[in-house]
Design a protein around this motif. Structure first.
Motif, PDB file in Angstrom:
ATOM      1  N   SER A 176      -4.581   1.910  -7.988  1.00  9.58           N
ATOM      2  CA  SER A 176      -4.682   1.115  -6.907  1.00  9.58           C
ATOM      3  C   SER A 176      -4.212   0.092  -7.213  1.00  9.58           C
ATOM      4  O   SER A 176      -3.901  -0.939  -6.311  1.00  9.58           O
ATOM      5  CB  SER A 176      -6.094   0.790  -6.846  1.00  9.58           C
ATOM      6  N   SER A 177      -3.696  -0.925  -8.429  1.00  5.15           N
ATOM      7  CA  SER A 177      -3.677  -2.135  -8.820  1.00  5.15           C
ATOM      8  C   SER A 177      -2.236  -1.950  -8.777  1.00  5.15           C
ATOM      9  O   SER A 177      -1.150  -3.278  -9.191  1.00  5.15           O
ATOM     10  CB  SER A 177      -4.698  -2.956  -9.972  1.00  5.15           C
ATOM     11  N   SER A 178      -1.517  -1.121  -8.628  1.00  4.10           N
ATOM     12  CA  SER A 178       0.204  -0.988  -8.901  1.00  4.10           C
ATOM     13  C   SER A 178       1.002  -1.017  -7.433  1.00  4.10           C
ATOM     14  O   SER A 178       0.457  -1.211  -6.377  1.00  4.10           O
ATOM     15  CB  SER A 178       0.431  -0.041  -9.251  1.00  4.10           C
ATOM     16  N   ALA A 179       2.071  -0.897  -7.675  1.00  2.94           N
ATOM     17  CA  ALA A 179       3.266  -1.218  -7.136  1.00  2.94           C
ATOM     18  C   ALA A 179       4.005  -0.245  -6.856  1.00  2.94           C
ATOM     19  O   ALA A 179       4.052   0.640  -8.431  1.00  2.94           O
ATOM     20  CB  ALA A 179       4.537  -2.318  -6.944  1.00  2.94           C
ATOM     21  N   ALA A 182      -2.224  -8.072 -11.029  1.00  2.00           N
ATOM     22  CA  ALA A 182      -3.167  -8.598  -9.385  1.00  2.00           C
ATOM     23  C   ALA A 182      -1.946  -9.420  -8.407  1.00  2.00           C
ATOM     24  O   ALA A 182      -0.733  -9.250  -8.579  1.00  2.00           O
ATOM     25  CB  ALA A 182      -3.968  -9.505 -10.212  1.00  2.00           C
ATOM     26  N   GLY A 183      -2.098  -9.082  -7.387  1.00  2.00           N
ATOM     27  CA  GLY A 183      -1.173  -9.991  -6.441  1.00  2.00           C
ATOM     28  C   GLY A 183      -0.918  -8.732  -5.738  1.00  2.00           C
ATOM     29  O   GLY A 183      -1.554  -7.985  -5.736  1.00  2.00           O
ATOM     30  N   CYS A 184       0.133  -9.337  -5.041  1.00  2.00           N
ATOM     31  CA  CYS A 184       0.464  -8.525  -3.639  1.00  2.00           C
ATOM     32  C   CYS A 184       2.164  -8.575  -3.926  1.00  2.00           C
ATOM     33  O   CYS A 184       3.121  -7.920  -2.966  1.00  2.00           O
ATOM     34  CB  CYS A 184       0.239  -9.170  -2.731  1.00  2.00           C
ATOM     35  N   PHE A 185       2.641  -8.605  -5.103  1.00  2.00           N
ATOM     36  CA  PHE A 185       4.353  -8.920  -5.271  1.00  2.00           C
ATOM     37  C   PHE A 185       4.609  -7.373  -5.409  1.00  2.00           C
ATOM     38  O   PHE A 185       4.080  -6.471  -6.495  1.00  2.00           O
ATOM     39  CB  PHE A 185       4.518  -9.965  -6.983  1.00  2.00           C
ATOM     40  N   VAL A 186       5.950  -7.109  -5.187  1.00  2.00           N
ATOM     41  CA  VAL A 186       6.933  -6.163  -5.456  1.00  2.00           C
ATOM     42  C   VAL A 186       7.740  -6.473  -5.669  1.00  2.00           C
ATOM     43  O   VAL A 186       9.069  -7.232  -5.809  1.00  2.00           O
ATOM     44  CB  VAL A 186       6.980  -5.251  -4.297  1.00  2.00           C
ATOM     45  N   HIS A 187       7.389  -5.659  -6.698  1.00  2.00           N
ATOM     46  CA  HIS A 187       9.341  -6.294  -8.092  1.00  2.00           C
ATOM     47  C   HIS A 187      10.056  -5.239  -7.175  1.00  2.00           C
ATOM     48  O   HIS A 187       9.895  -3.955  -7.016  1.00  2.00           O
ATOM     49  CB  HIS A 187       8.787  -5.772  -9.554  1.00  2.00           C
ATOM     50  N   VAL A 206      15.545   0.005  -3.042  1.00  2.00           N
ATOM     51  CA  VAL A 206      14.821   1.295  -2.381  1.00  2.00           C
ATOM     52  C   VAL A 206      14.042  -0.158  -0.871  1.00  2.00           C
ATOM     53  O   VAL A 206      14.474  -1.242  -0.132  1.00  2.00           O
ATOM     54  CB  VAL A 206      15.267   1.858  -1.807  1.00  2.00           C
ATOM     55  N   GLY A 207      12.854   0.524  -2.142  1.00  2.00           N
ATOM     56  CA  GLY A 207      11.700  -0.508  -1.824  1.00  2.00           C
ATOM     57  C   GLY A 207      10.914  -0.586  -1.879  1.00  2.00           C
ATOM     58  O   GLY A 207      10.661   0.690  -2.754  1.00  2.00           O
ATOM     59  N   GLY A 208       9.094  -1.244  -1.618  1.00  2.00           N
ATOM     60  CA  GLY A 208       8.567  -0.868  -2.221  1.00  2.00           C
ATOM     61  C   GLY A 208       7.378  -1.217  -1.624  1.00  2.00           C
ATOM     62  O   GLY A 208       7.344  -2.158  -1.043  1.00  2.00           O
ATOM     63  N   ILE A 209       6.002  -0.367  -2.435  1.00  2.00           N
ATOM     64  CA  ILE A 209       4.728  -1.133  -1.559  1.00  2.00           C
ATOM     65  C   ILE A 209       3.262  -1.250  -2.636  1.00  2.00           C
ATOM     66  O   ILE A 209       3.920  -0.451  -3.533  1.00  2.00           O
ATOM     67  CB  ILE A 209       4.540   0.205  -0.239  1.00  2.00           C
ATOM     68  N   ALA A 242       8.974   5.333  -8.566  1.00  2.00           N
ATOM     69  CA  ALA A 242       8.395   4.386  -9.996  1.00  2.00           C
ATOM     70  C   ALA A 242       7.643   3.859  -9.473  1.00  2.00           C
ATOM     71  O   ALA A 242       6.805   3.066  -8.370  1.00  2.00           O
ATOM     72  CB  ALA A 242       9.823   3.648 -10.085  1.00  2.00           C
ATOM     73  N   ALA A 243       6.503   3.326 -10.335  1.00  2.00           N
ATOM     74  CA  ALA A 243       5.370   2.758 -10.561  1.00  2.00           C
ATOM     75  C   ALA A 243       5.169   2.064 -11.322  1.00  2.00           C
ATOM     76  O   ALA A 243       5.671   2.037 -12.877  1.00  2.00           O
ATOM     77  CB  ALA A 243       4.464   3.964 -10.389  1.00  2.00           C
ATOM     78  N   ASP A 244       4.684   0.893 -11.478  1.00  2.00           N
ATOM     79  CA  ASP A 244       5.042  -0.062 -12.561  1.00  2.00           C
ATOM     80  C   ASP A 244       3.379  -0.159 -13.352  1.00  2.00           C
ATOM     81  O   ASP A 244       2.464   0.475 -12.228  1.00  2.00           O
ATOM     82  CB  ASP A 244       5.359  -1.830 -12.173  1.00  2.00           C
TER      83      ASP A 244
END
Length: 127
Positions: A30-33, A103-108, A48-51, A97-99
């Motif tokens: 839940s706290s990952s991208a 915290a926050g909404c940043f997508v690496h 390609v993209g992330g969420i 992939a999962a980081d």
């Protein structure tokens, strides 16, 4: 033990569509991208993209913007990559992939930020 399992790859003609799935297990995300990368033969693996699993942000590479859509199903712990208007240059092995939890909404957008990877699924687009 974190596991990411991709599925849905295959062979499609140019202009066609495919939907890839990435089933995640082993911890709370839940706290990952979650991101999709791809690697064509002889090329570097590219973003390609992330969420964000929370849904607060979705980000795409310019090369796929407007054609690809990432979504997630929290109940199934699964992330999807809907690919429309496919082009031969989209041919690659696609990885999810999962980081680590942040915290926050940043997508690496860089590989080094992602700790967990799936095994990849081949997408081939014929002209």
């Amino acid at each position: 033990q974190v596991q990411l399992v991709e599925s849905g790859g295959g062979l499609v003609q140019a202009g066609g569509s495919l939907r890839l799935s990435c089933a995640a297990s082993g911890r709370t995300f839940s706290s990952s991208a979650m991101a999709w990368f791809r690697q064509a033969p002889g090329k570097e693996r590219e973003f390609v993209g992330g969420i964000r699993w929370s849904g607060c942000n979705t980000y795409y590479a310019d090369s796929v913007k407007g054609r690809f859509t990432i979504s997630r199903d929290n109940a199934k712990n699964t992330v999807y990559l809907q690919m429309n208007s496919l082009k031969p240059e989209d041919t690659a092995v696609y990885y999810c992939a999962a980081d680590r939890p942040t915290a926050g909404c940043f997508v690496h957008t860089t590989r080094v930020e992602y700790d967990y990877w799936g095994q990849g699924t081949q997408v081939t687009v014929s002209s």
